[in-house]
Design an enzyme around this catalytic site. Structure first.
Site, PDB file in Angstrom:
ATOM      1  N   HIS A  46      36.500  38.243  38.748  1.00 10.20           N
ATOM      2  CA  HIS A  46      37.323  37.341  37.342  1.00 10.20           C
ATOM      3  C   HIS A  46      37.011  38.022  36.300  1.00 10.20           C
ATOM      4  O   HIS A  46      37.935  38.330  35.429  1.00 10.20           O
ATOM      5  CB  HIS A  46      36.735  35.883  37.661  1.00 10.20           C
ATOM      6  CG  HIS A  46      37.415  35.110  36.457  1.00 10.20           C
ATOM      7  ND1 HIS A  46      37.209  33.688  36.277  1.00 10.20           N
ATOM      8  CD2 HIS A  46      38.069  35.378  35.279  1.00 10.20           C
ATOM      9  CE1 HIS A  46      38.088  33.211  35.501  1.00 10.20           C
ATOM     10  NE2 HIS A  46      38.345  34.220  34.808  1.00 10.20           N
ATOM     11  N   GLU A 100      41.525  39.303  30.094  1.00 15.61           N
ATOM     12  CA  GLU A 100      40.219  39.441  30.228  1.00 15.61           C
ATOM     13  C   GLU A 100      39.651  40.532  29.012  1.00 15.61           C
ATOM     14  O   GLU A 100      38.654  40.425  28.414  1.00 15.61           O
ATOM     15  CB  GLU A 100      39.544  40.214  31.840  1.00 15.61           C
ATOM     16  CG  GLU A 100      39.785  38.917  32.715  1.00 15.61           C
ATOM     17  CD  GLU A 100      39.039  37.830  32.669  1.00 15.61           C
ATOM     18  OE1 GLU A 100      37.841  37.765  32.095  1.00 15.61           O
ATOM     19  OE2 GLU A 100      39.702  36.576  32.548  1.00 15.61           O
ATOM     20  N   HIS A 104      37.269  38.763  26.530  1.00 14.21           N
ATOM     21  CA  HIS A 104      36.107  39.152  26.643  1.00 14.21           C
ATOM     22  C   HIS A 104      35.456  40.601  26.321  1.00 14.21           C
ATOM     23  O   HIS A 104      34.435  41.092  25.591  1.00 14.21           O
ATOM     24  CB  HIS A 104      35.589  38.855  28.122  1.00 14.21           C
ATOM     25  CG  HIS A 104      35.902  37.421  28.709  1.00 14.21           C
ATOM     26  ND1 HIS A 104      35.147  36.533  28.113  1.00 14.21           N
ATOM     27  CD2 HIS A 104      37.071  36.964  29.404  1.00 14.21           C
ATOM     28  CE1 HIS A 104      35.474  35.331  28.616  1.00 14.21           C
ATOM     29  NE2 HIS A 104      36.456  35.687  29.223  1.00 14.21           N
TER      30      HIS A 104
HETATM   31  P1  5GP Z   1      38.977  33.297  31.400  1.00 17.27           P
HETATM   32  O1  5GP Z   1      39.734  32.758  29.996  1.00 17.27           O
HETATM   33  O2  5GP Z   1      38.274  32.161  32.135  1.00 17.27           O
HETATM   34  O3  5GP Z   1      38.173  34.543  31.271  1.00 17.27           O
HETATM   35  O4  5GP Z   1      40.438  33.713  32.115  1.00 17.27           O
HETATM   36  C1  5GP Z   1      41.155  32.938  32.760  1.00 17.27           C
HETATM   37  C2  5GP Z   1      42.603  32.978  32.441  1.00 17.27           C
HETATM   38  O5  5GP Z   1      42.880  34.045  33.124  1.00 17.27           O
HETATM   39  C3  5GP Z   1      43.305  31.648  33.196  1.00 17.27           C
HETATM   40  O6  5GP Z   1      43.667  30.686  31.920  1.00 17.27           O
HETATM   41  C4  5GP Z   1      44.680  32.248  33.930  1.00 17.27           C
HETATM   42  O7  5GP Z   1      45.791  32.314  32.887  1.00 17.27           O
HETATM   43  C5  5GP Z   1      44.234  34.045  33.745  1.00 17.27           C
HETATM   44  N1  5GP Z   1      44.390  34.272  35.072  1.00 17.27           N
HETATM   45  C6  5GP Z   1      45.189  35.108  35.707  1.00 17.27           C
HETATM   46  N2  5GP Z   1      44.978  35.296  36.980  1.00 17.27           N
HETATM   47  C7  5GP Z   1      43.841  34.675  37.308  1.00 17.27           C
HETATM   48  C8  5GP Z   1      43.206  34.608  38.436  1.00 17.27           C
HETATM   49  O8  5GP Z   1      43.255  34.985  39.607  1.00 17.27           O
HETATM   50  N3  5GP Z   1      42.169  33.740  38.428  1.00 17.27           N
HETATM   51  C9  5GP Z   1      41.512  33.074  37.373  1.00 17.27           C
HETATM   52  N4  5GP Z   1      40.487  32.450  37.228  1.00 17.27           N
HETATM   53  N5  5GP Z   1      42.483  33.142  36.210  1.00 17.27           N
HETATM   54  C10 5GP Z   1      43.457  34.108  36.075  1.00 17.27           C
END
Ligand code: 5GP
Length: 211
Positions: A46, A100, A104
């Site tokens: 992730h 990402e 981050h």
């Molecule tokens: P985070 O903000 O938690 O780092 O990332 C999550 C965001 O990444 C989600 O809002 C979603 O729009 C995007 N995303 C795209 N592909 C994926 C996936 O395979 N898994 C997750 N958890 N998020 C994804």
């Protein structure tokens, strides 16, 4: 003293987060496989998230630092297998990696550039063969229910580090193993015991969904 020791990286540690595709897809109902094909039935990345010891985290630290696929062209084929996206509509993964990086990755620029950020994250994934560790302990992605404590013990025994586990719920309200968090030092290369112990967001029994 080396320079890096004198500089405050601006955060305290990283979370390295893996996701189980079966749980993502059961919960979102509509997940979409990437244009490159159905991901392997294995844990995918992730992200690698800078964090503070008080539990909060920095985000979107540098709007001027755009995600640049050209900088990581040598990593893209590995990212497609180890860091697949499951969000809809179906796409090649760049949107997930861009998100990402922007949210981050830009908060870790004091210690690594964009190429290193993705390279280090992929290298961390190679160092934890999580599915194998769980299967060796008799914990399989077969829609059966397992004890949270057994899952944590197996991961601690297999990796040397205590994970934090998050569940989500499928449409029938079953809690499923969804995300596994490990802690990593500020260089982004060494696993460490977490400096803070956030609660697992799972009940004591949870389902390991098929994918
Ligand atoms: P985070 O903000 O938690 O780092 O990332 C999550 C965001 O990444 C989600 O809002 C979603 O729009 C995007 N995303 C795209 N592909 C994926 C996936 O395979 N898994 C997750 N958890 N998020 C994804």
């Amino acid at each position: 003293l080396v320079k890096s020791r004198l500089q405050d990286p601006g955060f305290d540690f990283f979370y390295f987060v893996l996701q189980w595709p079966g749980a993502y897809c059961d919960t979102k109902r509509a997940c979409c496989y990437p244009t490159t094909g159905k991901p392997a039935a294995d844990f995918g990345i992730h992200g690698l998230w800078p964090n503070y010891n008080d539990g909060s985290y920095p985000s979107n630290c540098d709007p001027d630092s755009e995600f640049d696929p050209a900088e990581i062209s040598d990593l893209v084929s590995t990212m497609q297998t180890k860091w697949p996206t499951l969000s809809c509509p179906s796409n090649n993964g760049s949107k997930f990696w861009e998100h990402e990086w922007e949210k981050h990755g830009t908060c870790s620029e004091s210690v690594m550039d964009q190429h290193k950020y993705f390279e280090n994250t992929l290298a961390l994934r190679d160092r934890v063969n999580l599915l194998q560790i769980l299967q060796d302990a008799g914990i399989n992605p077969d829609d059966e229910f397992y004890d949270l404590q057994d899952i944590k013990n197996a991961i601690k025994d297999g990796t040397g580090f205590t994970p934090v586990i998050h569940c989500n719920k499928d449409p029938d309200k079953n809690s499923q193993l969804h995300e596994i968090f490990f802690c990593v030092d500020t260089s982004g290369t060494e696993f460490i015991e977490c400096p803070i112990i956030p609660r697992d967001r799972c009940p004591s029994k949870l389902q390991f969904a098929m994918f």
